[in-house]
Write an enzyme that holds these catalytic residues in place. Structure first.
Site, PDB file in Angstrom:
ATOM      1  N   ARG A  12      42.558  40.084  49.350  1.00 45.80           N
ATOM      2  CA  ARG A  12      42.528  41.238  48.305  1.00 45.80           C
ATOM      3  C   ARG A  12      41.715  42.373  48.918  1.00 45.80           C
ATOM      4  O   ARG A  12      41.114  42.199  49.860  1.00 45.80           O
ATOM      5  CB  ARG A  12      41.854  40.849  47.075  1.00 45.80           C
ATOM      6  CG  ARG A  12      42.645  39.890  46.054  1.00 45.80           C
ATOM      7  CD  ARG A  12      41.931  39.775  44.892  1.00 45.80           C
ATOM      8  NE  ARG A  12      40.659  39.158  44.712  1.00 45.80           N
ATOM      9  CZ  ARG A  12      39.574  39.649  43.902  1.00 45.80           C
ATOM     10  NH1 ARG A  12      39.555  40.938  43.775  1.00 45.80           N
ATOM     11  NH2 ARG A  12      38.670  38.977  44.020  1.00 45.80           N
ATOM     12  N   ASN A  82      34.526  39.447  55.946  1.00 45.32           N
ATOM     13  CA  ASN A  82      34.755  40.286  55.013  1.00 45.32           C
ATOM     14  C   ASN A  82      34.385  40.117  53.832  1.00 45.32           C
ATOM     15  O   ASN A  82      34.123  40.689  52.925  1.00 45.32           O
ATOM     16  CB  ASN A  82      36.230  40.783  55.278  1.00 45.32           C
ATOM     17  CG  ASN A  82      36.709  41.599  53.972  1.00 45.32           C
ATOM     18  OD1 ASN A  82      36.147  42.831  53.704  1.00 45.32           O
ATOM     19  ND2 ASN A  82      37.225  41.073  52.892  1.00 45.32           N
ATOM     20  N   ASP A  88      25.018  42.173  40.274  1.00 44.30           N
ATOM     21  CA  ASP A  88      23.694  43.172  40.337  1.00 44.30           C
ATOM     22  C   ASP A  88      22.878  43.050  38.883  1.00 44.30           C
ATOM     23  O   ASP A  88      23.372  42.721  37.855  1.00 44.30           O
ATOM     24  CB  ASP A  88      24.793  44.597  40.295  1.00 44.30           C
ATOM     25  CG  ASP A  88      25.389  44.950  41.351  1.00 44.30           C
ATOM     26  OD1 ASP A  88      25.450  44.383  42.293  1.00 44.30           O
ATOM     27  OD2 ASP A  88      26.185  45.845  41.230  1.00 44.30           O
ATOM     28  N   TYR A 147      22.206  41.992  47.086  1.00 43.67           N
ATOM     29  CA  TYR A 147      23.342  42.569  48.021  1.00 43.67           C
ATOM     30  C   TYR A 147      22.787  43.299  49.151  1.00 43.67           C
ATOM     31  O   TYR A 147      23.393  43.155  50.358  1.00 43.67           O
ATOM     32  CB  TYR A 147      24.293  43.272  47.052  1.00 43.67           C
ATOM     33  CG  TYR A 147      25.580  44.038  47.693  1.00 43.67           C
ATOM     34  CD1 TYR A 147      26.707  43.196  47.763  1.00 43.67           C
ATOM     35  CD2 TYR A 147      25.455  45.167  48.225  1.00 43.67           C
ATOM     36  CE1 TYR A 147      27.669  43.725  48.317  1.00 43.67           C
ATOM     37  CE2 TYR A 147      26.586  45.833  48.824  1.00 43.67           C
ATOM     38  CZ  TYR A 147      27.694  44.864  48.950  1.00 43.67           C
ATOM     39  OH  TYR A 147      28.961  45.501  49.440  1.00 43.67           O
TER      40      TYR A 147
HETATM   41  N1  LIG Z   1      34.673  48.066  47.847  1.00 44.65           N
HETATM   42  C1  LIG Z   1      33.595  48.852  48.303  1.00 44.65           C
HETATM   43  O1  LIG Z   1      33.255  49.758  47.937  1.00 44.65           O
HETATM   44  C2  LIG Z   1      32.815  48.282  49.273  1.00 44.65           C
HETATM   45  C3  LIG Z   1      31.741  48.893  50.071  1.00 44.65           C
HETATM   46  C4  LIG Z   1      30.869  48.193  50.947  1.00 44.65           C
HETATM   47  C5  LIG Z   1      31.159  47.168  51.389  1.00 44.65           C
HETATM   48  N2  LIG Z   1      32.224  46.331  50.599  1.00 44.65           N
HETATM   49  C6  LIG Z   1      32.352  44.988  51.283  1.00 44.65           C
HETATM   50  O2  LIG Z   1      33.554  44.376  51.717  1.00 44.65           O
HETATM   51  C7  LIG Z   1      33.978  43.454  51.574  1.00 44.65           C
HETATM   52  C8  LIG Z   1      35.248  43.264  50.511  1.00 44.65           C
HETATM   53  O3  LIG Z   1      35.040  43.891  49.320  1.00 44.65           O
HETATM   54  P1  LIG Z   1      36.210  44.419  48.357  1.00 44.65           P
HETATM   55  O4  LIG Z   1      35.741  45.452  47.780  1.00 44.65           O
HETATM   56  O5  LIG Z   1      37.384  44.494  49.138  1.00 44.65           O
HETATM   57  O6  LIG Z   1      36.250  42.873  47.489  1.00 44.65           O
HETATM   58  P2  LIG Z   1      37.210  42.304  46.566  1.00 44.65           P
HETATM   59  O7  LIG Z   1      38.289  43.265  46.323  1.00 44.65           O
HETATM   60  O8  LIG Z   1      36.237  41.714  45.359  1.00 44.65           O
HETATM   61  O9  LIG Z   1      37.809  41.125  47.421  1.00 44.65           O
HETATM   62  C9  LIG Z   1      36.838  39.989  47.836  1.00 44.65           C
HETATM   63  C10 LIG Z   1      37.487  38.900  48.686  1.00 44.65           C
HETATM   64  O10 LIG Z   1      36.529  38.095  49.064  1.00 44.65           O
HETATM   65  C11 LIG Z   1      37.082  36.816  48.466  1.00 44.65           C
HETATM   66  N3  LIG Z   1      35.960  35.734  48.416  1.00 44.65           N
HETATM   67  C12 LIG Z   1      34.810  35.915  47.520  1.00 44.65           C
HETATM   68  N4  LIG Z   1      33.766  35.183  47.502  1.00 44.65           N
HETATM   69  C13 LIG Z   1      34.409  34.363  48.297  1.00 44.65           C
HETATM   70  C14 LIG Z   1      33.918  32.923  48.930  1.00 44.65           C
HETATM   71  N5  LIG Z   1      32.732  32.512  48.560  1.00 44.65           N
HETATM   72  N6  LIG Z   1      34.705  32.301  49.764  1.00 44.65           N
HETATM   73  C15 LIG Z   1      35.750  32.943  50.289  1.00 44.65           C
HETATM   74  N7  LIG Z   1      36.383  34.116  49.949  1.00 44.65           N
HETATM   75  C16 LIG Z   1      35.489  34.799  48.884  1.00 44.65           C
HETATM   76  C17 LIG Z   1      37.842  36.981  47.463  1.00 44.65           C
HETATM   77  O11 LIG Z   1      38.793  35.774  47.296  1.00 44.65           O
HETATM   78  P3  LIG Z   1      39.326  35.733  45.696  1.00 44.65           P
HETATM   79  O12 LIG Z   1      40.489  36.661  45.598  1.00 44.65           O
HETATM   80  O13 LIG Z   1      39.912  34.258  45.686  1.00 44.65           O
HETATM   81  O14 LIG Z   1      38.363  36.051  44.735  1.00 44.65           O
HETATM   82  C18 LIG Z   1      38.637  38.289  47.736  1.00 44.65           C
HETATM   83  O15 LIG Z   1      39.601  37.799  48.872  1.00 44.65           O
HETATM   84  C19 LIG Z   1      32.720  42.769  50.791  1.00 44.65           C
HETATM   85  O16 LIG Z   1      32.021  42.258  51.948  1.00 44.65           O
HETATM   86  C20 LIG Z   1      32.038  43.916  50.250  1.00 44.65           C
HETATM   87  O17 LIG Z   1      30.717  43.763  50.016  1.00 44.65           O
HETATM   88  C21 LIG Z   1      32.938  46.848  49.860  1.00 44.65           C
END
Ligand SMILES: NC(=O)c1ccc[n+]([C@@H]2O[C@H](COP(=O)([O-])OP(=O)(O)OC[C@H]3O[C@@H](n4cnc5c(N)ncnc54)[C@H](OP(=O)(O)O)[C@@H]3O)[C@@H](O)[C@H]2O)c1
Length: 240
Positions: A12, A82, A88, A147
């Protein structure tokens, strides 16, 4: 033979874009997820990328999951750590559970993902470790003590791994995305989101594909001299 890439949280959001971009670049890709079977099945159906379910916060599960990926696809050459979550709350309201959930997933999860593949990368004299950190690990953020601590920790991990892996052909780098339009960001109230966008000089959220392109570059043979670095991809919101 195609190199093998493992993307945690690769089903995702940013991870899905990374998985797809690596596949397009010729890698055999394994994408992991935590529990959203529906999203994972949809992702596999649309992309043909195999998904694996395990909790990155659990070392034994990670080790067994990675062994399965290697049995299916071959030794892992590229790891994209990732998977990440937010829980929060302003610090005075933050519960120990919120602290530990985020540390276990975002920080221990990186150790649990990289540690099992490290010996094989050292033996084969090639590896690419790419950790998805965050702008908020660089600058801190209200209500994200947990975080921000984990995302700052990611930077310490790659700077140290870079020094340990360099002679074995392994690089370790971090990408610090700014605000990207995924479920994680779309979950915040619209007013908060509007206020976030007003602080981004680019005047918009980033696209997951913009982070994925950084990953493809860092994963390549060509990036071998880039090691221990942090790439900020945030629309000009914050400079280190
Ligand atoms: N979105 C932003 O603006 C942003 C900005 C800076 C950094 N980031 C970082 O980028 C990364 C991805 O963010 P995103 O926004 O794409 O997140 P997201 O849309 O919420 O997707 C998170 C993904 O991580 C998986 N996941 C969560 N907890 C897990 C666990 N304990 N074990 C295995 N898989 C796990 C989820 O699996 P499920 O589908 O099964 O839940 C999903 O595939 C994160 O590290 C986040 O901190 C994001």
């Amino acid at each position: 033979m195609a190199r093998v890439a493992l993307v945690t949280g690769g089903s995702r959001g940013i991870g899905a874009a990374i998985s797809q971009a690596l596949k397009d670049a010729g890698y055999s890709v394994a994408a992991t997820y935590a529990g959203n079977d529906e999203a994972a099945a949809k992702f596999t159906g649309e992309t043909g990328i195999k998904t694996y379910k395990w909790n990155v916060a659990d070392y034994d599960e990670s080790k067994a999951g990675i062994a399965q990926v290697e049995a299916d696809l071959g030794p892992v050459d590229v790891v994209v750590a990732n998977a990440g979550i937010t829980r929060d709350a302003p610090f005075h309201k933050m519960t120990p559970e919120q602290w530990h959930q985020v540390v276990d997933t975002n920080l221990n999860g990186v150790f649990n993902t990289v540690h099992p593949v490290w010996p094989g990368m050292r033996e084969r004299k090639f590896g690419r470790i790419i950790v998805i950190s965050s702008i908020n690990g660089q600058k801190g953020q209200f209500a994200q003590v947990n975080y921000a601590a984990t995302k700052a920790g990611d930077l310490g991990i790659v700077k140290s791994l870079a020094q340990e892996g360099a002679r074995a052909g392994i690089t370790a780098n971090a990408i610090c995305p700014g605000y990207i339009g995924t479920d994680m960001v779309m979950a915040v109230p619209e007013k908060v989101r509007e206020s976030i966008i007003s602080q981004i000089p680019a005047g918009r959220l980033g696209e997951p594909e913009e982070i994925a392109r950084c990953v493809v570059f860092l994963a390549s043979e060509d990036s071998g001299f880039i090691n221990g670095s942090t790439i900020s991809a945030n629309g000009g919101q914050f400079f280190v």
